[in-house]
Design a protein around this motif. Structure first.
Motif, PDB file in Angstrom:
ATOM      1  N   GLN A 157       0.837  -1.186   0.000  1.00 28.72           N
ATOM      2  CA  GLN A 157       0.000   0.000   0.000  1.00 28.72           C
ATOM      3  C   GLN A 157       0.878   1.244   0.000  1.00 28.72           C
ATOM      4  OE1 GLN A 157      -3.382  -0.217  -0.309  1.00 28.72           O
ATOM      5  NE2 GLN A 157      -2.958  -2.422  -0.490  1.00 28.72           N
ATOM      6  N   PRO A 158       0.343   2.383  -0.469  1.00 32.90           N
ATOM      7  CA  PRO A 158       1.123   3.626  -0.450  1.00 32.90           C
ATOM      8  C   PRO A 158       1.660   3.913   0.946  1.00 32.90           C
ATOM      9  CG  PRO A 158      -0.887   3.924  -1.713  1.00 32.90           C
ATOM     10  CD  PRO A 158      -0.993   2.570  -1.075  1.00 32.90           C
ATOM     11  N   GLY A 159       2.931   4.219   1.016  1.00 34.10           N
ATOM     12  CA  GLY A 159       3.563   4.542   2.291  1.00 34.10           C
ATOM     13  C   GLY A 159       4.254   3.365   2.948  1.00 34.10           C
ATOM     14  N   GLN A 160       3.911   2.129   2.553  1.00 31.95           N
ATOM     15  CA  GLN A 160       4.552   0.969   3.174  1.00 31.95           C
ATOM     16  C   GLN A 160       6.009   0.817   2.751  1.00 31.95           C
ATOM     17  OE1 GLN A 160       1.604  -2.247   2.288  1.00 31.95           O
ATOM     18  NE2 GLN A 160       1.484  -2.475   4.512  1.00 31.95           N
ATOM     19  N   LEU A 161       6.340   1.210   1.515  1.00 27.23           N
ATOM     20  CA  LEU A 161       7.737   1.170   1.084  1.00 27.23           C
ATOM     21  C   LEU A 161       8.563   2.129   1.920  1.00 27.23           C
ATOM     22  CD1 LEU A 161      10.022   0.264  -0.742  1.00 27.23           C
ATOM     23  CD2 LEU A 161       9.244   1.905  -2.465  1.00 27.23           C
ATOM     24  N   GLU A 162       8.017   3.336   2.160  1.00 27.11           N
ATOM     25  CA  GLU A 162       8.701   4.288   3.015  1.00 27.11           C
ATOM     26  C   GLU A 162       8.929   3.696   4.406  1.00 27.11           C
ATOM     27  OE1 GLU A 162       6.416   5.013   0.858  1.00 27.11           O
ATOM     28  OE2 GLU A 162       6.749   6.983  -0.074  1.00 27.11           O
ATOM     29  N   GLY A 163       7.897   3.036   4.939  1.00 28.30           N
ATOM     30  CA  GLY A 163       8.023   2.426   6.257  1.00 28.30           C
ATOM     31  C   GLY A 163       9.087   1.347   6.292  1.00 28.30           C
ATOM     32  N   ALA A 164       9.160   0.543   5.227  1.00 32.64           N
ATOM     33  CA  ALA A 164      10.157  -0.526   5.164  1.00 32.64           C
ATOM     34  C   ALA A 164      11.567   0.038   5.080  1.00 32.64           C
ATOM     35  CB  ALA A 164       9.861  -1.426   3.971  1.00 32.64           C
ATOM     36  N   LEU A 165      11.748   1.084   4.294  1.00 33.12           N
ATOM     37  CA  LEU A 165      13.081   1.692   4.157  1.00 33.12           C
ATOM     38  C   LEU A 165      13.526   2.335   5.464  1.00 33.12           C
ATOM     39  CD1 LEU A 165      12.664   3.211   0.583  1.00 33.12           C
ATOM     40  CD2 LEU A 165      14.235   1.365   1.229  1.00 33.12           C
ATOM     41  N   LEU A 166      12.603   2.958   6.172  1.00 31.07           N
ATOM     42  CA  LEU A 166      12.941   3.530   7.479  1.00 31.07           C
ATOM     43  C   LEU A 166      13.287   2.425   8.466  1.00 31.07           C
ATOM     44  CD1 LEU A 166      10.166   6.286   7.675  1.00 31.07           C
ATOM     45  CD2 LEU A 166      12.627   6.677   7.420  1.00 31.07           C
ATOM     46  N   ALA A 167      12.550   1.319   8.409  1.00 31.84           N
ATOM     47  CA  ALA A 167      12.833   0.192   9.296  1.00 31.84           C
ATOM     48  C   ALA A 167      14.190  -0.435   8.978  1.00 31.84           C
ATOM     49  CB  ALA A 167      11.731  -0.856   9.169  1.00 31.84           C
ATOM     50  N   ALA A 168      14.630  -0.332   7.718  1.00 33.58           N
ATOM     51  CA  ALA A 168      15.919  -0.886   7.305  1.00 33.58           C
ATOM     52  C   ALA A 168      17.084  -0.019   7.764  1.00 33.58           C
ATOM     53  CB  ALA A 168      15.956  -1.055   5.797  1.00 33.58           C
ATOM     54  N   GLY A 169      16.788   1.180   8.265  1.00 38.35           N
ATOM     55  CA  GLY A 169      17.851   2.016   8.812  1.00 38.35           C
ATOM     56  C   GLY A 169      18.059   3.352   8.138  1.00 38.35           C
ATOM     57  N   PHE A 170      17.324   3.618   7.054  1.00 36.76           N
ATOM     58  CA  PHE A 170      17.463   4.916   6.394  1.00 36.76           C
ATOM     59  C   PHE A 170      16.830   5.993   7.279  1.00 36.76           C
ATOM     60  CE2 PHE A 170      17.769   1.902   2.873  1.00 36.76           C
ATOM     61  CZ  PHE A 170      18.872   2.396   2.193  1.00 36.76           C
ATOM     62  N   SER A 171      17.433   7.163   7.286  1.00 34.68           N
ATOM     63  CA  SER A 171      16.954   8.226   8.178  1.00 34.68           C
ATOM     64  C   SER A 171      15.820   9.033   7.569  1.00 34.68           C
ATOM     65  CB  SER A 171      18.115   9.170   8.531  1.00 34.68           C
ATOM     66  OG  SER A 171      18.658   9.766   7.360  1.00 34.68           O
ATOM     67  N   LYS A 172      15.736   9.047   6.243  1.00 37.98           N
ATOM     68  CA  LYS A 172      14.686   9.787   5.556  1.00 37.98           C
ATOM     69  C   LYS A 172      14.461   9.153   4.192  1.00 37.98           C
ATOM     70  CE  LYS A 172      13.187  14.491   4.341  1.00 37.98           C
ATOM     71  NZ  LYS A 172      13.475  15.944   4.472  1.00 37.98           N
ATOM     72  N   VAL A 173      13.248   9.288   3.678  1.00 31.68           N
ATOM     73  CA  VAL A 173      12.916   8.712   2.377  1.00 31.68           C
ATOM     74  C   VAL A 173      12.326   9.787   1.471  1.00 31.68           C
ATOM     75  CG1 VAL A 173      11.587   6.964   1.142  1.00 31.68           C
ATOM     76  CG2 VAL A 173      12.466   6.462   3.444  1.00 31.68           C
ATOM     77  N   ASP A 204       9.039  -7.569   6.180  1.00 31.94           N
ATOM     78  CA  ASP A 204       7.945  -7.895   5.268  1.00 31.94           C
ATOM     79  C   ASP A 204       7.238  -6.589   4.942  1.00 31.94           C
ATOM     80  OD1 ASP A 204       5.663  -8.665   3.922  1.00 31.94           O
ATOM     81  OD2 ASP A 204       5.166 -10.304   5.285  1.00 31.94           O
ATOM     82  N   ILE A 205       7.451  -6.095   3.741  1.00 35.26           N
ATOM     83  CA  ILE A 205       6.944  -4.768   3.377  1.00 35.26           C
ATOM     84  C   ILE A 205       5.426  -4.693   3.469  1.00 35.26           C
ATOM     85  CG2 ILE A 205       6.857  -5.256   0.900  1.00 35.26           C
ATOM     86  CD1 ILE A 205       7.779  -2.383   0.418  1.00 35.26           C
ATOM     87  N   THR A 206       4.748  -5.797   3.212  1.00 30.53           N
ATOM     88  CA  THR A 206       3.279  -5.777   3.233  1.00 30.53           C
ATOM     89  C   THR A 206       2.714  -5.650   4.647  1.00 30.53           C
ATOM     90  OG1 THR A 206       3.095  -8.193   3.334  1.00 30.53           O
ATOM     91  CG2 THR A 206       3.193  -7.185   1.152  1.00 30.53           C
ATOM     92  N   LYS A 207       3.564  -5.835   5.646  1.00 29.62           N
ATOM     93  CA  LYS A 207       3.113  -5.736   7.037  1.00 29.62           C
ATOM     94  C   LYS A 207       3.604  -4.456   7.719  1.00 29.62           C
ATOM     95  CE  LYS A 207       2.869 -10.753   7.624  1.00 29.62           C
ATOM     96  NZ  LYS A 207       3.361 -11.944   8.375  1.00 29.62           N
ATOM     97  N   MET A 208       4.259  -3.587   6.947  1.00 29.33           N
ATOM     98  CA  MET A 208       4.807  -2.367   7.519  1.00 29.33           C
ATOM     99  C   MET A 208       3.732  -1.297   7.692  1.00 29.33           C
ATOM    100  SD  MET A 208       7.877  -3.204   8.053  1.00 29.33           S
ATOM    101  CE  MET A 208       8.299  -1.583   8.725  1.00 29.33           C
ATOM    102  N   GLU A 209       3.925  -0.473   8.689  1.00 27.23           N
ATOM    103  CA  GLU A 209       3.048   0.682   8.870  1.00 27.23           C
ATOM    104  C   GLU A 209       3.325   1.678   7.746  1.00 27.23           C
ATOM    105  OE1 GLU A 209       2.371   4.424  11.985  1.00 27.23           O
ATOM    106  OE2 GLU A 209       3.738   2.773  12.502  1.00 27.23           O
ATOM    107  N   ALA A 210       2.258   2.185   7.140  1.00 27.96           N
ATOM    108  CA  ALA A 210       2.425   3.146   6.047  1.00 27.96           C
ATOM    109  C   ALA A 210       2.911   4.484   6.591  1.00 27.96           C
ATOM    110  CB  ALA A 210       1.108   3.328   5.305  1.00 27.96           C
ATOM    111  N   LYS A 211       3.981   4.995   5.995  1.00 26.36           N
ATOM    112  CA  LYS A 211       4.539   6.283   6.390  1.00 26.36           C
ATOM    113  C   LYS A 211       4.794   7.115   5.142  1.00 26.36           C
ATOM    114  CE  LYS A 211       6.682   4.504  10.619  1.00 26.36           C
ATOM    115  NZ  LYS A 211       7.933   4.357  11.410  1.00 26.36           N
ATOM    116  N   PRO A 212       3.724   7.612   4.526  1.00 24.53           N
ATOM    117  CA  PRO A 212       3.876   8.371   3.278  1.00 24.53           C
ATOM    118  C   PRO A 212       4.701   9.630   3.475  1.00 24.53           C
ATOM    119  CG  PRO A 212       1.660   8.607   4.155  1.00 24.53           C
ATOM    120  CD  PRO A 212       2.328   7.552   4.974  1.00 24.53           C
ATOM    121  N   GLY A 213       5.347  10.038   2.402  1.00 27.58           N
ATOM    122  CA  GLY A 213       6.179  11.234   2.466  1.00 27.58           C
ATOM    123  C   GLY A 213       5.366  12.506   2.597  1.00 27.58           C
ATOM    124  N   LYS A 214       6.056  13.582   2.917  1.00 19.91           N
ATOM    125  CA  LYS A 214       5.403  14.873   3.132  1.00 19.91           C
ATOM    126  C   LYS A 214       4.972  15.506   1.823  1.00 19.91           C
ATOM    127  CE  LYS A 214       6.349  19.471   5.104  1.00 19.91           C
ATOM    128  NZ  LYS A 214       7.363  20.304   5.788  1.00 19.91           N
TER     129      LYS A 214
END
Length: 513
Positions: free
Chosen positions: A244-260, A378-388
């Motif tokens: 879903q929109p925003g879940q990729l952002e959530g996965a990248l943040l969970a992987a350690g990136f500081s901003k997406v 698991d990207i499909t289980k991540m909390e959606a964190k859409p960009g600003k």
């Protein structure tokens, strides 16, 4: 096109995921030498001569994943020694891909040959129409004298049973510029002076002999060191995961990136600037009575191809920066000390990153997929964190063939312009190169400008666009459907307004790649 779902891509992902898992656990230097044995167990059925040969190939893959060129590597040196060098490295090394000769199958040269489907028919159209009389019938079966054959394919075209087939060398067949040739042993060699880094050979080789030199170890090293590592993902990446929109952002943040950052924002900036440049070029050409033509510039494989193989058309290539370039500028303006990491499906973007001061590293989506696997995300289980900041629909559609030209058209239509005559090159082939060379002659004035010649040429080196790049993890057909959903989810409709990513005026007006 080789189906992305195959054993080579699965093996690549497995090797890289296990390597990164070791790095994250702090055991890379102590455990990496055992990785080939872990990947290829004694019980595994060998692909090559034996299990040791398969493990030797895995070792080469690990070297490439560590960022080293296999061609110049000392294969007697331990992987742990190479791991220490990789972790101490300050910058990635050139070139961006490597050829693993031991993995190469040394395919026979391209040729036509009759199969058992041949019926030895009385009509014998294959033999009758062969211009070199290279075909004879032996024991009621066609036989081709390869010393006479010129590989024209007339025999295959005329066979009513489709019994004559063309045997091709996948990597050579895929390369649009003839950068791949055989050495004395029949193994392939890449001429990096001719190569445009489109990645077609890497995508098509069923033995995985061509591989990108990964920068993932470098990126993870900076994340583990606590640096502010910023992920910038291309529109094509939004269409690679069933999320879903925003879940990729959530996965990248969970992987350690500081901003997406979503690079579709940079795509909007590219489209704005390219539309303006197009208008200026057309007006200038009309005043000076010069040929009117401009090509897009967002595909770095195309830009390099023009520079090396079609120099006549280079002045027609847009000077507008790519979406990656613009987003890199935005990210560095936002945080001058951040480490910028572009994520896309493209090997050529890694080549472009070497020349862009605002891009520190470039990852492909399959590498990020391996990172998620290593971290158990698991990207499909991540909390959606859409960009600003939200891009337009057309900005996200840069990822598909025709998307760039359509984005420019939309912006020109806003100003009442109707001068656009677009043409889309959907995938760079040998035939497409010849077509572009003919346009180059028109633009250079060495041949007359045809009445139906386009004035805006969009070039996508991958058939279907970036969603079919060499680093994808999803079939292009599925990726196209996912892109449609992604492009319309939470983006700004082009007819209703402009995106507001941040202070972009200075980027558009004052800074071009």
């Amino acid at each position: 096109m080789l189906n992305v779902n195959n054993n080579v891509t699965l093996r690549k992902r497995d090797v890289l995921a296990q390597l990164i898992a070791m790095q994250c656990a702090g055991t890379l230097e102590t455990q990496i030498d055992s990785l080939p044995q872990v990947i290829i167990s004694d019980e595994a059925t060998p692909v090559r001569a034996n299990s040791d040969a398969d493990r030797a190939t895995v070792k080469m893959r690990i070297l490439a994943d560590l960022g080293f060129s296999v061609e110049t590597a000392d294969l007697e040196k331990s992987l742990s020694d190479y791991a220490r060098e990789a972790l101490a490295r300050e910058k990635p090394t050139w070139p961006v891909m490597t050829m693993m000769s031991e993995a190469c199958h040394a395919c026979k040269p391209t040729h036509f040959f009759p199969t058992d489907l041949c019926q030895g028919c009385e009509a014998r159209p294959c033999a009758v129409n062969c211009p070199k009389k290279a075909i004879e019938i032996v024991d009621h079966r066609a036989r081709i004298d390869q010393s006479k054959c010129i590989k024209c394919g007339i025999c295959a075209q005329n066979c009513p049973y489709h019994a004559i087939v063309k045997f091709t060398v996948p990597c050579e067949e895929a390369c649009p510029v003839g950068a791949i040739t055989k050495d004395a042993e029949g193994r392939e060699h890449i001429d990096f002076e001719k190569c445009v880094f489109c990645g077609a050979c890497m995508r098509e080789c069923p033995f995985g002999a061509m591989q990108a030199k990964s920068q993932l170890v470098d990126v993870v090293k900076h994340i583990m060191a606590g640096k502010r590592v910023v992920a910038m993902y291309a529109p094509a990446i939004g269409a690679q995961f069933k999320a879903q929109p925003g879940q990729l952002e959530g996965a990248l943040l969970a992987a350690g990136f500081s901003k997406v950052w979503e690079v579709a924002i940079g795509a909007d900036l590219t489209a704005d600037a390219e539309a303006k440049e197009f208008e200026e070029r057309m007006e200038e050409a009309e005043k000076e009575e010069k040929p009117q033509m401009m090509t897009t510039s967002c595909c770095p494989a195309w830009v390099r191809l023009a520079q090396i193989h079609v120099p006549d058309i280079v002045p027609a290539v847009s000077s507008t920066g790519s979406p990656m370039n613009f987003n890199g500028i935005l990210a560095k303006k936002d945080d001058p000390n951040c480490v910028t990491v572009f994520i896309g499906p493209c090997l050529a973007k890694r080549r472009e990153g070497f020349d862009d001061a605002n891009i520190d590293y470039v990852l492909t989506v399959d590498e990020v997929d391996a990172l998620f696997a290593a971290k158990g995300i698991d990207i499909t289980k991540m909390e959606a964190k859409p960009g600003k900041y939200l891009p337009t629909v057309s900005g996200r559609n840069f990822a598909k063939t025709g998307g760039v030209a359509e984005s420019v058209r939309l912006r020109l239509s806003e100003h009442g312009k109707s001068i656009l005559k677009p043409y889309v090159v959907n995938g760079m082939t040998k035939a497409a190169v010849k077509q572009i060379q003919s346009w180059g002659k028109m633009f250079a004035g060495s041949s007359p400008m045809a009445a139906d010649a386009p004035n805006l040429i969009e070039v996508m080196c991958c058939e279907g666009g970036c969603i079919a790049g060499p680093g994808i993890v999803t079939k292009p057909q599925l990726g196209n459907g996912l892109l449609m959903k992604y492009a319309n989810a939470g983006s700004v409709p082009d007819a209703n307004g402009k995106p507001v990513p941040c202070d972009t005026d200075s980027v558009i007006e004052g800074e071009r790649a």
